[in-house]
Structure formats: structure tokens, C-alpha cells
Design a protein around this motif. Structure first.
Motif, PDB file in Angstrom:
ATOM      1  N   ALA B 328       7.034 -12.272  -9.491  1.00 33.64           N
ATOM      2  CA  ALA B 328       8.112 -12.112  -8.516  1.00 33.64           C
ATOM      3  C   ALA B 328       7.783 -11.048  -7.477  1.00 33.64           C
ATOM      4  O   ALA B 328       8.497 -10.885  -6.493  1.00 33.64           O
ATOM      5  CB  ALA B 328       9.406 -11.742  -9.235  1.00 33.64           C
ATOM      6  N   LEU B 329       6.698 -10.294  -7.687  1.00 36.28           N
ATOM      7  CA  LEU B 329       6.304  -9.276  -6.710  1.00 36.28           C
ATOM      8  C   LEU B 329       5.945  -9.953  -5.382  1.00 36.28           C
ATOM      9  O   LEU B 329       5.194 -10.921  -5.379  1.00 36.28           O
ATOM     10  CB  LEU B 329       5.094  -8.520  -7.241  1.00 36.28           C
ATOM     11  CG  LEU B 329       4.683  -7.281  -6.476  1.00 36.28           C
ATOM     12  CD1 LEU B 329       5.650  -6.140  -6.766  1.00 36.28           C
ATOM     13  CD2 LEU B 329       3.265  -6.864  -6.839  1.00 36.28           C
ATOM     14  N   PRO B 330       6.484  -9.450  -4.252  1.00 32.25           N
ATOM     15  CA  PRO B 330       6.166 -10.088  -2.968  1.00 32.25           C
ATOM     16  C   PRO B 330       4.657 -10.186  -2.759  1.00 32.25           C
ATOM     17  O   PRO B 330       3.903  -9.306  -3.166  1.00 32.25           O
ATOM     18  CB  PRO B 330       6.803  -9.142  -1.947  1.00 32.25           C
ATOM     19  CG  PRO B 330       7.885  -8.460  -2.675  1.00 32.25           C
ATOM     20  CD  PRO B 330       7.425  -8.346  -4.101  1.00 32.25           C
ATOM     21  N   GLN B 331       4.270 -11.262  -2.093  1.00 34.89           N
ATOM     22  CA  GLN B 331       2.833 -11.514  -1.997  1.00 34.89           C
ATOM     23  C   GLN B 331       2.096 -10.447  -1.207  1.00 34.89           C
ATOM     24  O   GLN B 331       0.935 -10.162  -1.480  1.00 34.89           O
ATOM     25  CB  GLN B 331       2.595 -12.898  -1.390  1.00 34.89           C
ATOM     26  CG  GLN B 331       1.193 -13.398  -1.722  1.00 34.89           C
ATOM     27  CD  GLN B 331       0.877 -14.688  -1.030  1.00 34.89           C
ATOM     28  OE1 GLN B 331       1.755 -15.385  -0.571  1.00 34.89           O
ATOM     29  NE2 GLN B 331      -0.403 -15.013  -0.964  1.00 34.89           N
ATOM     30  N   TRP B 332       2.769  -9.859  -0.221  1.00 38.94           N
ATOM     31  CA  TRP B 332       2.042  -8.850   0.570  1.00 38.94           C
ATOM     32  C   TRP B 332       1.645  -7.663  -0.301  1.00 38.94           C
ATOM     33  O   TRP B 332       0.603  -7.054  -0.088  1.00 38.94           O
ATOM     34  CB  TRP B 332       2.841  -8.411   1.799  1.00 38.94           C
ATOM     35  CG  TRP B 332       4.181  -7.750   1.555  1.00 38.94           C
ATOM     36  CD1 TRP B 332       5.391  -8.347   1.560  1.00 38.94           C
ATOM     37  CD2 TRP B 332       4.423  -6.356   1.308  1.00 38.94           C
ATOM     38  NE1 TRP B 332       6.386  -7.446   1.319  1.00 38.94           N
ATOM     39  CE2 TRP B 332       5.824  -6.207   1.166  1.00 38.94           C
ATOM     40  CE3 TRP B 332       3.614  -5.234   1.199  1.00 38.94           C
ATOM     41  CZ2 TRP B 332       6.428  -4.970   0.904  1.00 38.94           C
ATOM     42  CZ3 TRP B 332       4.212  -4.002   0.947  1.00 38.94           C
ATOM     43  CH2 TRP B 332       5.601  -3.889   0.802  1.00 38.94           C
ATOM     44  N   VAL B 333       2.438  -7.347  -1.321  1.00 37.44           N
ATOM     45  CA  VAL B 333       2.060  -6.245  -2.212  1.00 37.44           C
ATOM     46  C   VAL B 333       0.846  -6.653  -3.047  1.00 37.44           C
ATOM     47  O   VAL B 333      -0.061  -5.851  -3.299  1.00 37.44           O
ATOM     48  CB  VAL B 333       3.229  -5.838  -3.128  1.00 37.44           C
ATOM     49  CG1 VAL B 333       2.958  -4.480  -3.748  1.00 37.44           C
ATOM     50  CG2 VAL B 333       4.541  -5.813  -2.369  1.00 37.44           C
ATOM     51  N   GLN B 334       0.830  -7.914  -3.462  1.00 38.92           N
ATOM     52  CA  GLN B 334      -0.321  -8.417  -4.221  1.00 38.92           C
ATOM     53  C   GLN B 334      -1.588  -8.352  -3.371  1.00 38.92           C
ATOM     54  O   GLN B 334      -2.664  -7.986  -3.851  1.00 38.92           O
ATOM     55  CB  GLN B 334      -0.077  -9.861  -4.657  1.00 38.92           C
ATOM     56  CG  GLN B 334       1.127 -10.032  -5.566  1.00 38.92           C
ATOM     57  CD  GLN B 334       1.409 -11.506  -5.868  1.00 38.92           C
ATOM     58  OE1 GLN B 334       0.498 -12.327  -5.906  1.00 38.92           O
ATOM     59  NE2 GLN B 334       2.664 -11.843  -6.074  1.00 38.92           N
ATOM     60  N   THR B 335      -1.436  -8.709  -2.070  1.00 42.69           N
ATOM     61  CA  THR B 335      -2.592  -8.663  -1.158  1.00 42.69           C
ATOM     62  C   THR B 335      -3.178  -7.256  -1.109  1.00 42.69           C
ATOM     63  O   THR B 335      -4.391  -7.066  -1.220  1.00 42.69           O
ATOM     64  CB  THR B 335      -2.152  -9.069   0.267  1.00 42.69           C
ATOM     65  OG1 THR B 335      -1.702 -10.413   0.226  1.00 42.69           O
ATOM     66  CG2 THR B 335      -3.291  -8.924   1.241  1.00 42.69           C
ATOM     67  N   LEU B 336      -2.292  -6.264  -0.964  1.00 42.11           N
ATOM     68  CA  LEU B 336      -2.788  -4.890  -0.878  1.00 42.11           C
ATOM     69  C   LEU B 336      -3.496  -4.508  -2.171  1.00 42.11           C
ATOM     70  O   LEU B 336      -4.576  -3.911  -2.157  1.00 42.11           O
ATOM     71  CB  LEU B 336      -1.634  -3.930  -0.586  1.00 42.11           C
ATOM     72  CG  LEU B 336      -1.003  -4.103   0.800  1.00 42.11           C
ATOM     73  CD1 LEU B 336       0.153  -3.132   0.979  1.00 42.11           C
ATOM     74  CD2 LEU B 336      -2.041  -3.886   1.898  1.00 42.11           C
ATOM     75  N   GLY B 337      -2.911  -4.872  -3.306  1.00 38.17           N
ATOM     76  CA  GLY B 337      -3.532  -4.550  -4.588  1.00 38.17           C
ATOM     77  C   GLY B 337      -4.911  -5.171  -4.704  1.00 38.17           C
ATOM     78  O   GLY B 337      -5.865  -4.527  -5.135  1.00 38.17           O
ATOM     79  N   MET B 338      -5.014  -6.415  -4.285  1.00 39.65           N
ATOM     80  CA  MET B 338      -6.295  -7.111  -4.402  1.00 39.65           C
ATOM     81  C   MET B 338      -7.341  -6.526  -3.460  1.00 39.65           C
ATOM     82  O   MET B 338      -8.463  -6.224  -3.867  1.00 39.65           O
ATOM     83  CB  MET B 338      -6.084  -8.595  -4.097  1.00 39.65           C
ATOM     84  CG  MET B 338      -7.369  -9.354  -3.908  1.00 39.65           C
ATOM     85  SD  MET B 338      -7.058 -11.063  -3.428  1.00 39.65           S
ATOM     86  CE  MET B 338      -8.508 -11.356  -2.434  1.00 39.65           C
ATOM     87  N   THR B 339      -6.979  -6.332  -2.173  1.00 40.15           N
ATOM     88  CA  THR B 339      -7.996  -5.888  -1.210  1.00 40.15           C
ATOM     89  C   THR B 339      -8.456  -4.460  -1.511  1.00 40.15           C
ATOM     90  O   THR B 339      -9.641  -4.154  -1.420  1.00 40.15           O
ATOM     91  CB  THR B 339      -7.471  -5.982   0.232  1.00 40.15           C
ATOM     92  OG1 THR B 339      -6.159  -5.404   0.285  1.00 40.15           O
ATOM     93  CG2 THR B 339      -7.386  -7.427   0.669  1.00 40.15           C
ATOM     94  N   PHE B 340      -7.523  -3.600  -1.904  1.00 39.09           N
ATOM     95  CA  PHE B 340      -7.950  -2.232  -2.231  1.00 39.09           C
ATOM     96  C   PHE B 340      -8.805  -2.214  -3.487  1.00 39.09           C
ATOM     97  O   PHE B 340      -9.715  -1.397  -3.624  1.00 39.09           O
ATOM     98  CB  PHE B 340      -6.745  -1.302  -2.351  1.00 39.09           C
ATOM     99  CG  PHE B 340      -6.281  -0.776  -1.020  1.00 39.09           C
ATOM    100  CD1 PHE B 340      -6.879   0.346  -0.466  1.00 39.09           C
ATOM    101  CD2 PHE B 340      -5.276  -1.405  -0.312  1.00 39.09           C
ATOM    102  CE1 PHE B 340      -6.477   0.835   0.774  1.00 39.09           C
ATOM    103  CE2 PHE B 340      -4.863  -0.935   0.923  1.00 39.09           C
ATOM    104  CZ  PHE B 340      -5.457   0.182   1.470  1.00 39.09           C
ATOM    105  N   SER B 341      -8.538  -3.133  -4.425  1.00 46.97           N
ATOM    106  CA  SER B 341      -9.378  -3.209  -5.625  1.00 46.97           C
ATOM    107  C   SER B 341     -10.793  -3.601  -5.252  1.00 46.97           C
ATOM    108  O   SER B 341     -11.761  -3.134  -5.857  1.00 46.97           O
ATOM    109  CB  SER B 341      -8.815  -4.244  -6.598  1.00 46.97           C
ATOM    110  OG  SER B 341      -7.495  -3.927  -6.939  1.00 46.97           O
TER     111      SER B 341
END
Lengths: 290, 554
Positions: B328-341
Motif C-alpha cells: 500500500a506504500l505509494p509507488q514514488w516512495v518505493q522508487t526512492l527506496g529502490m534507486t537509492f539502494s
């Protein structure tokens, strides 16, 4: 103190700092590290431009691709449902005999039923449907409430002693504990009941005759005069050698003494009508169906 | 140990213990009828036990001014012993829960405390906080003094930190057995234990600051950057994630201030940065001191250290949301998590590469010295698991790996291969220095421990990789009629052989830790038999020319 030294192994000089004997070389950052640092940063930048990425107060950057995970999931679910519709609609439209007559549909029912049964029924009845003590064996052909696909469907739909309004209800009284029968009478009726399915083991047991009398007066109303059970009350057939709670002397005594009341949850509302129908067919096909 | 405290410190210790004991008494009285009452008694008994030790040594002669001419290592020695004890404890429970997954009937007793749900946090807390935390505190106090040439600011506060920290661990673990948990992974202890940890942690931070202020070195060594980041960020993470409202001051039950997806986001921001700053930054600090010391080589590149330190501290902060892909986490937050990882990979590999390149010119020592080999293998596993972490943070990969044993394998590549290996390597380097011995009691047992640990890690990680990928594939396999091909139980049946293999791997690792604990205990015993030797010149806190090194290597 700061005194740069030459390190003969690497050919580098130290930074001139020293901590309890630890020194550091002034080696430049390897190009490969810088290259990948820039590459990963560029990848991130590209991803941010294309995909939802940065918050803007009450909204966020949507990304050039306009990708939205909710839409994607909704679309995938719709596509999958459409793909299944071909056979699913036919399963729902036909009656049980109709589905059973179609080998292609029965193949799909077998595949799909396997996962449905494993995720919903196997916890009690076992992955192979053979049950265990207290949980009926669905392959044995001994049905409390009927072994036709229609009756199996009804059992799954409303459950047994469940919270469903139309639940199937059944309870065996605690004849010993509630003082209906004396201890010796319970022993006698247990011997009689066991003699029905295991005549050799109890041949010549003097209590059988007394047990037959007690059975006729107390048990026959549910289990039937010939003890073959009654599908209307969910009373098991006592003449086959299939036992839910065990057929040895101690277990049968315990069942008569303390009574029994099994529970099966109802699945209407939790599983879709299609799934209920598939499960009914699958369980019917496990080996015991009539 | 009490003999090292001044008289006023002994008095202050008793005052603190009295206050702590009274707090315990109040918890026991107010929380009677609640599980908090039991914790009250534990706090009371703990205070009485420590007070008894202080009283027993109360009239020992006071240490003179000459104590200031030596580093203060008693807390480090104490911490090393606790580290080994927690290692055996935590790994024992690890093997037990691993066995439970293969043979669920192995609870032995039909009691709630022996159920998987309670034993599992005992294992994770025992390892992360008990084993890892004590190792970090013990080594950080040692490294801090050596790299600043300054003595710890006083004798009491390090004891307060290490004993207080272990009280927190005891409250945590005993709470799980009784069923106390706030159901946040790696942050299970309830509000009063959390508050106590904050107090301990602030004192820990102050020790660091006060010592650094008095340093006799112009520059602050890299190891201290990492230890400081560890202490500071863990404090922030712990406080923010544990903000909760107790239902009563007399009850071991509270509710978090956040709810729903915000709670999940805060939890995994905490969870992932606990990996970053507890299990990575702190242990990198350890590696930056003990590896070059043991190898007797300079750090490969100071510049690379800078890139990796700031890269790790900056990028990690954003990465937590990769734990919540496709939720349910908004996708833009997931994007940030992925790219910074993904960007995090380069700083991580810079650290691993810096460590391995430091060994250039010392590879013959790696071959011969199991202690250094422990640290080398740790750096390799650090590289492997950070690559794997960045890879698994990619959404598409995560859709396969999430919720599977692959995650468990990844975590253990880090926990066994990196965290435990660097700790054991550092302890094997540190113990002979601390107890004034030339070597460990038995270098051959160190060698045995190394191979047990490596074998165990490899078996464990390979079992979980296989298991996780098979599991993930089974969950997403559809029949050609468009329905799931396997039930969840089918995937469990397929996991069974890997769960057995994992238990065997864990058993190897536990056996290694037992061998290590025995070796440390025997080294300590040896030092007692021979009596305390003179401190080496490298132990003196005042600046002087490092010409003499009576204790080779330290």
C-alpha cells in the motif's frame, strides 16, 4: 607529526597521519569506482524521470511513462479473470454431472482444486485428504453428510457446527459423563459397536448381547437400527472400519462416554461460488465420492 | 573491577543502583497483575546483584593517579566475555528455531514460551543486540582510546553503558518468553525498556564525544567516524520508531503513534537503517581498526574511505522503503527506496574493496593466520551481501524474492558471513592484547572455528538461496488454465530438505562459536595463572613517539 611515507608494496605515499600504528595510503579513487558511482546515479536519474519518484507537497512527480502500480494490478487481475472465463463460466453454467462428463473441465478442476484444497482444507484434512484423528478421511468413502458433489458442496458452504445461519448441526451426547449409561453399559455398547466392524476381534465377547439392547434403546435413533448411520443427522456409519476418533476399545469408550461434536468452518463468503464448486468436485474426486 | 573505580564513583554507582532498584520496586508494585510486575522484579534483582558486586569491592584500595597513565580497558574485557556468552546463547536459539521450521514438534514442552513466535525474537535480539551490540560497545571503547590517545573520561560511565545495555537485553529477551512485544521487528521491547535504552545510549554518545574532545591526535580516524555514525543514528532510529503511547504506566503494553502504512514505513526506515548503522557502520568501524592492525598494512585509500563513509551514511537513509515494494506504500516512495539502494552499491563495494586492497602485501598472513582470514572473509561476505541487497531492492527482483527464504539467506550472508566473522576476527586479535598474552590459548582452535564458521555460513546461505528461489517460483507458477499451480503447503513440502540443511549449517556455526568461547575462556584463565603483566607501551594514553611496541601488533 604529519610525515608522508612511501609504501614500497603499492608504490603509494601515506597521508602522513598515524593512529596507534595505523596509517593510510593516499591512493586515488579507482576509476572504476567513480565510473559506477556515476552510472548508478544516472540510472537513478533516468528512473526518476520515467517513473513516479519525488513528492511535491500534495502530489508527486508522475514520471513520463505514466506508470501506476494500482492500475497495473487492476488490469492484470482483469486480464487473468478474462483468461479464466472460458472454462470458469462453463463450470458455473453446467450441473455437476455436466462438468463431470467433460474431461477437459475435469482436468482443470483437478489442477485448480489441488491448490484450493491445499490452501484451505489441507490444514485439517491433510494435503492428500486422508485426514487424521478427529479430522475425517475424505478418501475413505465414509460420508457423514453425503458423498455426492451436491451434498459435499453444501457441507463446504455452510460448515458443520459453524457460525453459518444454515450450518449443519450434529452432536453426540456424552452418555457416560451425563449419567445416561453406567460405566459397564458403556463398555457393553462399545463392545457391540466394535463387533460390527471387527467381528473376529470380539468373537465370543459376552457383553455384545447386552450392548445390542442398549444400542437399540439409545443409539439407534441417530445411527439407525442397523448402525449404518444417517446422513440427515450427520451420524456416522458404525459398521465400516472407518473411524474419525479411533476404533480401538479405549477410543470408542471415550466417544460414548464423553460424546463428540466436530467442527468444520463454513466457506461461503470466504471462497467464491466457483471455488466452492471446484472444491466440491475435487473432494468428490479424491477417491471416496459417490 | 570495582577496584578500578574511585571512591566517589563507587558511591555514585550505589546511588544509581538504588534509584534503579527503586524503579524496579515501583514497577513490581504498580505492575502486579501485569507482566510488567515480573520485569519490575527482574530490574530489582539485577540492581541488587550489581550493588552486591559494588559493595563487595567497596573498601578495596582506591586506584591512584597512575591509573590516568593507562587506557581503561576493564569494560572492554567485560564486554568481550558478554559478547561470547550472547553469541552462544543467540546462536543456540537460532539453531532451535531453524530446527523448529524443519520439525515443528521440537518445542519439547507444550508451553507458550517455547513456541516459534517467542523463540524467534529471542534469537534475533540475542544476536543483534546481545552479541553484536556488546561486541560494538567493547571494541568501540578500545578503538576510541587507541586512536585518540586519550583515556576514557571517567571509569563509571563505560560501566553504566555496558551493564545498562545488558539490562536492556535481559528485559527484551525475558519479555519475549513471557509474551511481551510491541510487534515491531527488531524493535520488539516495550516502552519502558526503550526509554531505558535511550538513557544508556545518551551516556554512550557522551563518552565518545568527551573522549574525542580530549584527543591527542590531530585527526579523527575513520573507525571513529563509523562508530560515531552508529551511535548517533541508532539513537535517532530507536527514538523515532518507538514513539508509542503506553496504555498505562503500570502495563507492558503500548500503541505506536503511527498507524497503517505510515507505521510500516517508519518501521522499515528503522529496520533497514538498523542494518545500515548497527550491523554495517559499527562493524566497519571494527574492521577499520583490527584489520590493518592485524595485517600491519596501511589502509589502501583514505579517499575511498571518504567516498564510502558519506555514501553509506547518506544513501542508506533512503533505502528502507524497498522493504515495502508492491504494498500500500505509494509507488514514488518505493522508487526512492529502490534507486537509492542501487546507488548505495558503489560506496558499499568501496568499503569492501578498500578492506581487501589493504591486505595487499599481507596475503601470506591471510593464508597463515585464521584471525586475519576471518576478517578477509568478512569483507568478501560484506561485498556479496551488499551486492545482493541492492539487487533485491530492484522492484522486479523483489517481486520474486519478497517474503521468501531468499531474504533470510541474504540476511544471514550478512549476519554470519560479515557481522559474526568480523567480530570473531576482531575478538581473536583483541583478546591476547587485553589479557596480555602473545597469542590466543590455542591458535589451532581459532583455525577450527574459522572452518566451522565458513562451512556453516556456506551451507546456510546456499540452502536459503535455493529454498527462496524455488519458493518464489512456486508461488508465481500458474497452470495453463490460469490458476495457481501450487498451494502454500506444496511450497513448504519443497522447502523441507533446505530447512534441514539450514539447521545443519547453523549447527556448524554454533559449534564454532562454542569453540571460540572456550578458547577465549582458556586464554583468560591462562592470564590469571601467569599474573598480570606490565602494560605495553602502546597502551599509554599520552602522546609519545611510537618507537617502542612491546606488545606486537596492538
Amino acid at each position: 607529526m604529519a610525515l608522508e611515507k612511501h609504501d614500497p608494496v603499492t608504490g603509494q605515499t601515506t597521508t602522513g597521519h598515524e593512529w596507534n600504528g595505523i596509517e593510510e595510503l593516499d591512493t586515488p579513487i579507482p576509476r572504476v569506482a567513480l565510473f559506477f558511482l556515476v552510472t548508478t546515479a544516472l540510472f537513478a536519474l533516468g528512473y526518476w524521470i520515467l517513473m513516479p519518484a519525488w513528492p511535491l507537497g500534495v502530489t508527486y512527480t508522475r514520471g513520463l511513462l505514466g506508470f501506476d502500480q494500482r492500475e497495473v494490478v487492476t488490469r492484470q487481475v482483469e486480464t487473468a479473470a478474462a483468461e479464466r472465463a472460458g472454462w470458469a463460466d462453463r463450470v458455473m453454467a453446467l450441473d455437476y454431472a455436466g462438468v463431470q462428463a467433460d474431461p477437459e473441465l475435469m482436468r482443470i478442476v483437478g489442477e485448480t482444486g489441488h491448490a484450493l484444497f491445499g490452501d484451505n482444507c489441507a490444514v485439517c484434512h491433510g494435503t492428500d485428504g486422508r485426514g487424521s484423528r478427529g479430522f475425517p478421511d475424505l478418501t475413505a468413502g465414509a460420508w457423514l453428510w453425503g458423498g455426492e458433489p451436491e451434498t459435499i458442496h453444501e457441507t463446504i458452504r455452510v460448515g458443520i457446527n459453524s457460525g453459518h445461519d444454515e450450518t449443519r448441526m450434529s452432536q453426540m451426547m456424552a452418555f457416560g459423563r451425563d449419567g445416561v449409561l453406567e460405566r459397564e453399559q458403556v463398555r457393553a455398547v462399545a463392545a457391540y459397536v466394535r463387533s460390527l466392524s471387527q467381528p473376529e476381534a470380539l468373537a465370543g465377547d459376552a457383553r455384545i448381547e447386552e450392548g445390542r439392547q442398549i444400542f437399540a434403546e439409545n443409539c439407534a435413533s441417530c445411527h439407525g437400527e442397523d448402525a449404518t448411520g444417517m446422513v440427515e443427522t450427520g451420524a456416522p456409519n458404525l459398521t465400516d472400519d472407518v473411524w474419525i476418533y479411533g476404533g480401538d476399545a479405549q477410543s470408542v469408550y471415550a466417544s460414548i462416554h464423553g460424546g463428540r461434536q466436530g467442527h468444520m468452518p463454513h466457506w461461503e463468503g470466504r471462497l467464491k461460488p466457483l471455488d466452492l464448486k471446484i472444491l466440491a468436485l475435487y473432494v468428490h474426486g479424491l477417491g471416496g465420492g459417490r | 573491577m570495582v577496584a578500578g573505580l574511585t571512591l566517589s564513583e563507587r558511591r555514585l554507582a550505589l546511588v544509581i543502583l538504588t534509584l534503579l532498584g527503586l524503579t524496579g520496586l515501583a514497577m513490581a508494585a504498580g505492575g502486579r497483575g501485569d507482566l510488567m510486575g515480573v520485569h519490575g522484579f527482574i530490574v530489582l534483582l539485577f540492581s541488587l546483584g550489581v550493588a552486591w558486586a559494588v559493595m563487595a569491592g567497596f573498601y578495596a584500595p582506591e586506584p591512584g593517579e597512575e591509573r590516568l597513565s593507562r587506557y581503561y580497558d576493564d569494560p572492554t574485557r567485560f564486554g568481550i566475555v558478554l559478547t561470547m556468552a550472547w553469541a552462544v546463547f543467540g546462536m543456540f536459539f537460532g539453531v532451535w528455531v531453524a530446527a523448529l521450521l524443519a520439525w515443528p514438534e521440537l518445542t519439547f514442552v507444550d508451553q507458550a514460551w517455547a513456541s516459534f513466535g517467542r523463540l524467534r525474537p529471542v534469537h534475533t535480539t540475542g544476536i543483534i543486540f546481545g552479541f553484536g551490540g556488546n561486541a560494538l560497545i567493547a571494541t568501540s571503547l578500545h578503538v576510541l582510546q587507541r586512536t585518540t590517545r586519550a583515556r576514557l573520561p571517567d571509569q563509571l560511565s563505560p560501566w553504566f553503558v555496558i551493564i545498562g545495555y545488558n539490562l536492556f537485553c535481559v528485559l527484551a529477551v525475558s519479555g519475549y518468553f513471557m509474551g511481551i512485544t510491541q510487534s515491531k521487528e527488531y524493535a520488539e521491547p516495550e516502552w519502558y525498556a526503550d526509554i531505558w535504552l535511550v538513557v544508556v545510549w545518551v551516556v554512550y554518545f557522551l563518552i565518545y564525544i568527551r573522549t574525542l574532545q580530549r584527543r591527542q591526535e590531530p585527526h579523527i580516524y575513520v573507525a571513529n567516524w563509523y562508530y560515531m555514525a552508529f551511535i548517533l543514528v541508532v539513537a535517532v532510529l530507536h527514538i523515532v520508531n518507538n514513539l508509542a503511547l503506553p496504555i498505562s504506566f503500570a502495563a507492558a503494553r503500548s500503541y505506536p503513534l503511527y498507524s497503517g502504512v505510515q507505521d510500516a514505513m517508519v518501521q522499515w526506515w528503522y529496520g533497514h537503517n538498523a542494518v545500515a548503522f548497527f550491523l554495517t557502520a559499527g562493524f566497519l568501524g571494527m574492521m577499520y581498526y583490527y584489520m590493518p592492525k592485524r595485517a600491519e598494512r596501511p589502509i589502501f585509500s583514505y579517499r575511498l574511505s571518504i567516498i564510502s563513509f558519506w555514501g553509506i551514511t547518506f544513501f542508506y537513509m533512503w533505502a528502507g522503503s524497498h522493504h515495502l515494494h508492491y504494498t500500500a506504500l505509494p509507488q514514488w516512495v518505493q522508487t526512492l527506496g529502490m534507486t537509492f539502494s542501487i546507488m548505495l552499491l558503489v560506496p558499499s563495494w568501496s568499503s569492501a574493496g578498500n578492506a581487501l586492497a589493504t591486505l595487499n602485501g599481507a596475503w601470506h598472513k591471510v593464508r597463515d593466520d585464521a584471525t586475519l582470514r576471518f576478517m578477509m572473509v568478512a569483507a568478501v561476505f560484506y561485498g556479496i551481501s551488499t551486492f545482493e541487497g541492492s539487487f533485491m531492492a530492484i522492484r522486479a527482483v523483489n517481486s520474486l524474492s519478497h517474503y521468501t527464504d531468499w531474504t533470510v539467506g541474504h540476511v544471514h550472508a550478512g549476519a554470519l558471513g560479515w557481522v559474526a566473522m568480523i567480530t570473531f576476527g576482531s575478538i581473536y586479535a583483541l583478546v591476547p592484547w587485553m589479557w596480555k598474552q602473545k597469542t590466543m590459548y590455542s591458535p589451532r582452535l581459532v583455525e577450527a572455528h574459522f572452518w566451522l564458521a565458513l562451512t556453516g555460513t556456506v551451507i546456510y546461505v546456499f540452502a536459503m538461496w535455493n529454498s527462496g528461489i524455488i519458493q518464489g517460483l512456486m508461488w508465481r507458477t500458474y497452470t495453463d488454465s490460469g490458476t495457481l499451480a501450487y498451494s502454500f503447503i506444496d511450497s513448504l513440502v519443497a522447502m523441507h530438505p533446505y530447512y534441514i540443511a539450514r539447521t545443519v549449517g547453523g549447527l556448524f556455526f554454533l559449534a564454532g562459536a562454542v569453540v571460540g568461547a572456550y578458547n577465549v575462556a582458556m586464554t583468560i584463565r591462562l592470564s590469571r595463572q601467569e599474573g598480570v603483566r606490565r602494560d605495553s607501551a602502546a597502551d599509554v594514553p599520552v602522546p609519545h613517539e611510537p618507537a617502542v611496541a612491546a606488545q606486537p601488533g596492538e
